[in-house]
Motif scaffolding. Structure first.
Motif, short mmCIF file in Angstrom:
data_model
loop_
_atom_site.label_atom_id
_atom_site.label_comp_id
_atom_site.label_asym_id
_atom_site.label_seq_id
_atom_site.Cartn_x
_atom_site.Cartn_y
_atom_site.Cartn_z
N GLU A 48 0.84 -1.21 0.00
CA GLU A 48 0.00 0.00 0.00
C GLU A 48 0.87 1.26 0.00
N ILE A 49 1.93 1.26 0.80
CA ILE A 49 2.84 2.42 0.80
C ILE A 49 3.48 2.57 -0.57
N LYS A 50 3.89 1.46 -1.18
CA LYS A 50 4.52 1.50 -2.51
C LYS A 50 3.56 2.10 -3.53
N VAL A 51 2.31 1.66 -3.53
CA VAL A 51 1.31 2.16 -4.48
C VAL A 51 1.06 3.65 -4.26
N ARG A 52 0.96 4.04 -3.00
CA ARG A 52 0.74 5.46 -2.71
C ARG A 52 1.95 6.31 -3.13
N ALA A 53 3.15 5.77 -2.97
CA ALA A 53 4.36 6.48 -3.41
C ALA A 53 4.37 6.61 -4.93
N GLU A 54 3.95 5.56 -5.62
CA GLU A 54 3.90 5.61 -7.09
C GLU A 54 2.88 6.64 -7.56
N ARG A 55 1.77 6.72 -6.87
CA ARG A 55 0.75 7.71 -7.23
C ARG A 55 1.30 9.12 -7.03
N ARG A 56 1.98 9.35 -5.90
CA ARG A 56 2.56 10.67 -5.62
C ARG A 56 3.65 11.00 -6.64
N ALA A 57 4.46 10.01 -7.00
CA ALA A 57 5.49 10.24 -8.02
C ALA A 57 4.83 10.61 -9.35
N GLY A 58 3.72 9.95 -9.68
CA GLY A 58 2.98 10.29 -10.90
C GLY A 58 2.47 11.71 -10.89
N THR A 105 2.70 4.35 -16.03
CA THR A 105 1.78 3.72 -15.08
C THR A 105 1.52 4.62 -13.89
N TRP A 106 2.56 5.25 -13.37
CA TRP A 106 2.41 6.10 -12.20
C TRP A 106 1.56 7.32 -12.53
N GLN A 107 1.71 7.86 -13.74
CA GLN A 107 0.89 9.00 -14.12
C GLN A 107 -0.57 8.60 -14.32
N LYS A 108 -0.80 7.35 -14.75
CA LYS A 108 -2.18 6.85 -14.83
C LYS A 108 -2.78 6.76 -13.43
N LEU A 109 -1.99 6.30 -12.46
CA LEU A 109 -2.47 6.26 -11.08
C LEU A 109 -2.79 7.66 -10.57
N GLU A 116 -11.99 8.18 -5.84
CA GLU A 116 -12.04 6.93 -6.58
C GLU A 116 -10.84 6.04 -6.24
N PHE A 117 -9.67 6.66 -6.10
CA PHE A 117 -8.46 5.91 -5.73
C PHE A 117 -8.61 5.30 -4.35
N GLU A 118 -9.05 6.11 -3.39
CA GLU A 118 -9.22 5.62 -2.02
C GLU A 118 -10.26 4.49 -1.97
N ALA A 119 -11.34 4.63 -2.73
CA ALA A 119 -12.37 3.59 -2.78
C ALA A 119 -11.81 2.30 -3.37
N ALA A 120 -10.99 2.42 -4.41
CA ALA A 120 -10.40 1.24 -5.05
C ALA A 120 -9.44 0.53 -4.09
N VAL A 121 -8.64 1.30 -3.36
CA VAL A 121 -7.71 0.71 -2.39
C VAL A 121 -8.50 0.01 -1.29
N THR A 133 -0.06 -1.97 -8.32
CA THR A 133 -0.15 -0.80 -9.18
C THR A 133 -0.85 -1.11 -10.49
N ARG A 134 -0.44 -2.18 -11.13
CA ARG A 134 -0.98 -2.51 -12.45
C ARG A 134 -2.49 -2.74 -12.40
N SER A 135 -2.97 -3.44 -11.37
CA SER A 135 -4.40 -3.72 -11.31
C SER A 135 -5.19 -2.43 -11.08
N LEU A 136 -4.67 -1.51 -10.26
CA LEU A 136 -5.37 -0.24 -10.04
C LEU A 136 -5.41 0.59 -11.33
N ALA A 137 -4.28 0.66 -12.04
CA ALA A 137 -4.22 1.41 -13.28
C ALA A 137 -5.11 0.77 -14.33
N ARG A 138 -5.11 -0.57 -14.39
CA ARG A 138 -5.94 -1.29 -15.37
C ARG A 138 -7.42 -1.10 -15.05
N ASP A 139 -7.79 -1.22 -13.78
CA ASP A 139 -9.18 -1.02 -13.39
C ASP A 139 -9.65 0.38 -13.77
N ARG A 140 -8.79 1.37 -13.58
CA ARG A 140 -9.13 2.75 -13.94
C ARG A 140 -9.31 2.86 -15.45
#
Length: 169
Positions: A48-58, A105-109, A116-121, A133-140
């Motif tokens: 979860e921390i990794k995914v949130r970091a990737e989103r912030r990097a995006g 991928t990170w920019q897609k996140l 919507e992101f919080e609900a998906a998590v 990460t991939r499943s969240l970006a794909r679902d979006r």
């Protein structure tokens, strides 16, 4: 303060890619350790921390000015071309240690609206499905496609299907 909340506040306070990447890399290392230790709770927490970091990097990558690359100039004596890096250009992805695929991928996140992101998590965590990460970006991407096709009707006949858009009929 709980570790997850501390990581979230550190990510919110980060204003440079290298700060976010440090948090991301630590989360990746922690997830690898948790897998070896077979600790499911620690794995989920680290991912979860990794995914949130990737989103912030995006988010930071979207806000950064784009690098225009190298420009070709002619050598004064020989007249042949030479590549001269532009001065004061923004850093490239490779300078930042980020691949083009990760950047995309990170920019897609980052493009996913916050609620919507919080609900998906929360949905992934509640269902017991692994968060990544991939499943969240794909679902979006799938939900965005569904939104674009919401006014489209599939009409079938004789084994063929065609699209009829309600807006143009």
């Amino acid at each position: 303060m709980r570790p997850l909340e501390a990581a979230r506040s550190a990510l919110a306070a980060a204003h440079r890619i290298d700060e976010v990447k440090t948090i991301h890399d630590k989360a990746v290392a922690l997830a690898a350790y948790a897998k070896q230790a077979k600790d499911a709770d620690l794995i989920n927490w680290a991912v979860e921390i990794k995914v949130r970091a990737e989103r912030r990097a995006g988010e930071l990558l979207q806000a950064m000015p784009k690098n225009s690359g190298q420009q070709t100039q002619f050598k004064p004596k020989t007249g042949g071309p030479k590549k001269v890096p532009p001065s004061r250009e923004p850093l490239t992805l490779s300078d930042l240690g980020i691949s083009k695929n990760d950047s995309s991928t990170w920019q897609k996140l980052a493009a996913i609206p916050e609620p919507e992101f919080e609900a998906a998590v929360a949905e992934k965590k509640a269902s017991g499905e692994p968060l990544n990460t991939r499943s969240l970006a794909r679902d979006r991407s799938l939900s965005a496609t569904r939104e674009r096709l919401s006014g489209v009707l599939f009409v079938g006949g004789n084994g063929f299907e065609s699209l009829v858009d309600f807006g143009f009929q």
